[in-house]
Every structure is written in C-alpha cells, then in structure tokens.
Design an enzyme around this catalytic site. Structure first.
Site, PDB file in Angstrom:
ATOM      1  N   LYS A 182     -47.238 -26.904  -1.453  1.00 10.56           N
ATOM      2  CA  LYS A 182     -46.468 -26.839  -2.707  1.00 10.56           C
ATOM      3  C   LYS A 182     -45.913 -28.191  -3.110  1.00 10.56           C
ATOM      4  CE  LYS A 182     -46.004 -21.972  -2.995  1.00 10.56           C
ATOM      5  NZ  LYS A 182     -45.225 -20.756  -2.870  1.00 10.56           N
ATOM      6  N   ARG A 192     -47.617 -17.794   4.879  1.00  9.10           N
ATOM      7  CA  ARG A 192     -48.837 -17.794   4.048  1.00  9.10           C
ATOM      8  C   ARG A 192     -49.319 -19.237   3.943  1.00  9.10           C
ATOM      9  NH1 ARG A 192     -50.115 -18.686  -1.222  1.00  9.10           N
ATOM     10  NH2 ARG A 192     -51.661 -17.335  -2.188  1.00  9.10           N
TER      11      ARG A 192
HETATM   12  N1  PMM Z   1     -47.540 -18.812  -3.616  1.00  3.65           N
HETATM   13  C1  PMM Z   1     -48.647 -18.896  -4.388  1.00  3.65           C
HETATM   14  C2  PMM Z   1     -49.435 -17.760  -4.630  1.00  3.65           C
HETATM   15  N2  PMM Z   1     -49.110 -16.567  -4.075  1.00  3.65           N
HETATM   16  N3  PMM Z   1     -47.703 -15.275  -2.696  1.00  3.65           N
HETATM   17  C3  PMM Z   1     -46.614 -15.184  -1.918  1.00  3.65           C
HETATM   18  N4  PMM Z   1     -46.291 -14.009  -1.359  1.00  3.65           N
HETATM   19  N5  PMM Z   1     -45.809 -16.262  -1.678  1.00  3.65           N
HETATM   20  C4  PMM Z   1     -46.062 -17.476  -2.211  1.00  3.65           C
HETATM   21  O1  PMM Z   1     -45.270 -18.409  -1.967  1.00  3.65           O
HETATM   22  C5  PMM Z   1     -47.213 -17.614  -3.049  1.00  3.65           C
HETATM   23  C6  PMM Z   1     -48.018 -16.475  -3.275  1.00  3.65           C
HETATM   24  C7  PMM Z   1     -48.963 -20.226  -4.974  1.00  3.65           C
HETATM   25  O2  PMM Z   1     -50.264 -20.507  -5.142  1.00  3.65           O
HETATM   26  P1  PMM Z   1     -51.347 -20.838  -3.979  1.00  3.65           P
HETATM   27  O3  PMM Z   1     -52.166 -19.588  -3.851  1.00  3.65           O
HETATM   28  O4  PMM Z   1     -52.141 -21.943  -4.527  1.00  3.65           O
HETATM   29  O5  PMM Z   1     -50.604 -21.160  -2.732  1.00  3.65           O
END
Ligand code: PMM
Length: 298
Positions: free
Chosen positions: A223, A263
């Site tokens: 991020k 994640r």
């Molecule tokens: N961040 C992204 C996408 N989905 N889901 C959860 N539960 N938590 C997160 O922090 C989150 C998410 C941001 O996009 P990415 O798929 O490129 O990491």
C-alpha cells in the site's frame, strides 16, 4: 495450510495467523494490475501462492485503488468466476474480493468459501443475504465510499474508535441479514478513507478492535503508505514491487498483536515471519500467554 474442507465447520483457527494470498484478475490494480489479467495467468498465480503456503486465495476482479473506475458486473464476473471455479475444484480454499451480490453469488456457486467485501455491505447490502444463504464466511472491511471519493472522507477525531464503531454496525447488519456470527471477520481497511497517519495509528492499536468479538484480518501489502514511508531523497515513493521487505515487518507487527490473518501479495516471507512470531509467542516470557489469532476471537 487450509483447504476448502477445513472451512466447512466454521472459520479455521490455526496456531498461527492465516496467510491470504491475493490474486487480482484486473488490468488496473495498483499493486499488481495487469500481471494476472488473463484467466490462465490468474489460475497459475493462484496455484503458485498455494504451493508457497497460502491458506486461502483472495480472487478480485475490481481494482479499489484511489480514483479507480468500476468494471461492469459482467466484466467482474467474467474475470473472477472461471478462476474461482478452477482453483476451488482443486480443493483450494478461495475467497472472492467483491462488493457486488451478483458476483458473490456466482463465486459461492463456483466454490468460494469466503466473501471479502471491502465495503462491509454498504456498497450493495443484498450481498449479506447471499452470504447468509450460502452459510459462507464474510469479511466486513471498514469503508466509507467508493474509490473515486474515499480519500475526501479520511477525517476522524479518533480513527480507532470510529473504525471500530462503524465496523460494529456492519457486523450488526450482517447478523441481522442472517450471516452466521461464527463466520464473521473484520478488517480495519488500511488505505480506504485513511491517510498514512490513520493507517499507522490503526496498526499500532489493533488489540483495541478486540471488543468487536470477531477475528481480525489486516491488509497492508504494497500500500501507498509504505511507498511514502520508504520514499527516495527526492520524495519519489518506493515502487510497489519494492515494498515487500517493509510489508514483512508489518506482517510481523500484525502477528505480534494476534490477528487472525494477513492479506498479502507475496506469501513466503510473510509466512516465515508469522512462523517466527508464533514460535516466539510460545515462550511465556515473550508472549502474553494468549494463542495467536486471539485478538477479537470470540
Ligand atoms: N485491500 C485491497 C483490496 N482488498 N480486502 C481486504 N479485506 N483488506 C484490504 O486491505 C484490501 C482488500 C487493495 O487492493 P489490492 O488488492 O491491490 O491489495
């Protein structure tokens, strides 16, 4: 490692935090946009993350980067469903990263065990009934608005308290819609209507989410707050692909605070860090005596 089967009785609880591996089937995600945009590439990437030890794979077909425009429902379905069907048929535990009830429905029908809804049910409240009908697990992430406007809402008197209160409401809505309380997970939503300072404060106060009474997932991988922390002397943010070492530090910080899962886009180093923290916590002199995953556990 968990497989599909181990999700049937409820949320898996390992002696360590779980690792959720990210597979974005999108042309435009900030973190890995375009890298796994075809069905075959995404399936291959998912298999690789699983072989590296991911406990669950999170398949997403919509970029949530700040300013992103939304795909059509049909586009999102076409991106994620074939990937989920293929990976789930191999016994892999699969999550779908979606805010849409149509996509959640198709993903669960294709074998997903978990719906990861970054809007916590706010974007499309019908998603909660779909999750309830399938008896699936559900991640309610803290969210205030879609990507194009979310950063205008990054305003808090006390970010932890407001995120916790808003998540409590999301959990209440989910339970009211019939979602099994034992299959609920919360996520503070780093970067979603949050400044870098908000993200750091949340990361420093994760145990204060425990009163919500459900396991906690944290997504910090790649991020932009890491990019700005690690910026070069001229202020240029550290490129996305060079933020992994720093993210392993964040996995460590989250694991020490006892989260249920992280994640991540890259599995091996975070899994190693988790194993280190878990072993370290077994020593009563260094741990707090509570098992890993205990923050927020009922
Ligand atoms: N961040 C992204 C996408 N989905 N889901 C959860 N539960 N938590 C997160 O922090 C989150 C998410 C941001 O996009 P990415 O798929 O490129 O990491």
């Amino acid at each position: 490692m968990t497989d599909r089967e181990s999700w049937s009785a409820g949320l898996p609880v390992l002696p360590r935090p779980l690792v959720m591996g990210v597979v974005n089937v999108t042309p435009d995600s900030f973190s890995d946009g375009g890298q796994h945009a075809t069905t075959d590439a995404a399936i291959a990437h998912g298999r690789m993350l699983q072989a590296q030890g991911a406990d669950v794979l999170d398949i997403g077909g919509e970029s949530t980067r700040p300013g992103a425009t939304r795909p059509l429902v049909t586009e999102e379905l076409g991106r994620v469903v074939p990937v989920i069907r293929a990976l789930a048929s191999e016994g892999i535990a699969v999550s779908v990263d979606t805010m849409r009830h149509e996509v959640a429905q198709a993903a669960l029908d294709a074998g997903a065990v978990l719906v990861n809804d970054v809007s916590g049910g706010l974007a499309d409240p019908r998603i909660l009934a779909v999750v309830a009908e399938h008896g699936a697990a559900y991640v309610a992430m803290h969210w205030r608005a879609h990507s194009e406007v979310m950063q205008q809402l990054a305003s808090y008197d006390d970010v932890l308290v407001e995120v916790r209160d808003e998540l409590a409401q999301r959990l209440e809505d989910a339970v009211e819609a019939g979602v099994d309380p034992a299959r609920l997970i919360v996520d503070p939503g780093l970067g979603f209507a949050k400044t870098a300072d908000h993200n750091w404060e949340l990361l420093g106060r994760l145990p204060e989410l425990a009163p919500l009474g459900v396991p906690i997932l944290v997504g910090s991988s790649r991020k932009s707050f890491l990019g700005s922390l690690l910026a070069g002397p001229d202020g240029t943010p550290r490129p996305v692909q060079d933020r992994e070492d720093a993210n392993v530090a964040l996995t460590t910080i989250a694991a020490i605070q006892g989260v249920w899962a992280v994640r991540v886009h890259e599995v091996p180093a975070s899994l190693d860090a988790i194993k280190v923290v878990t072993r370290w916590r077994m020593d009563s002199r260094s741990g707090d005596g509570r098992p890993a995953g205990s923050v927020g556990a009922p």
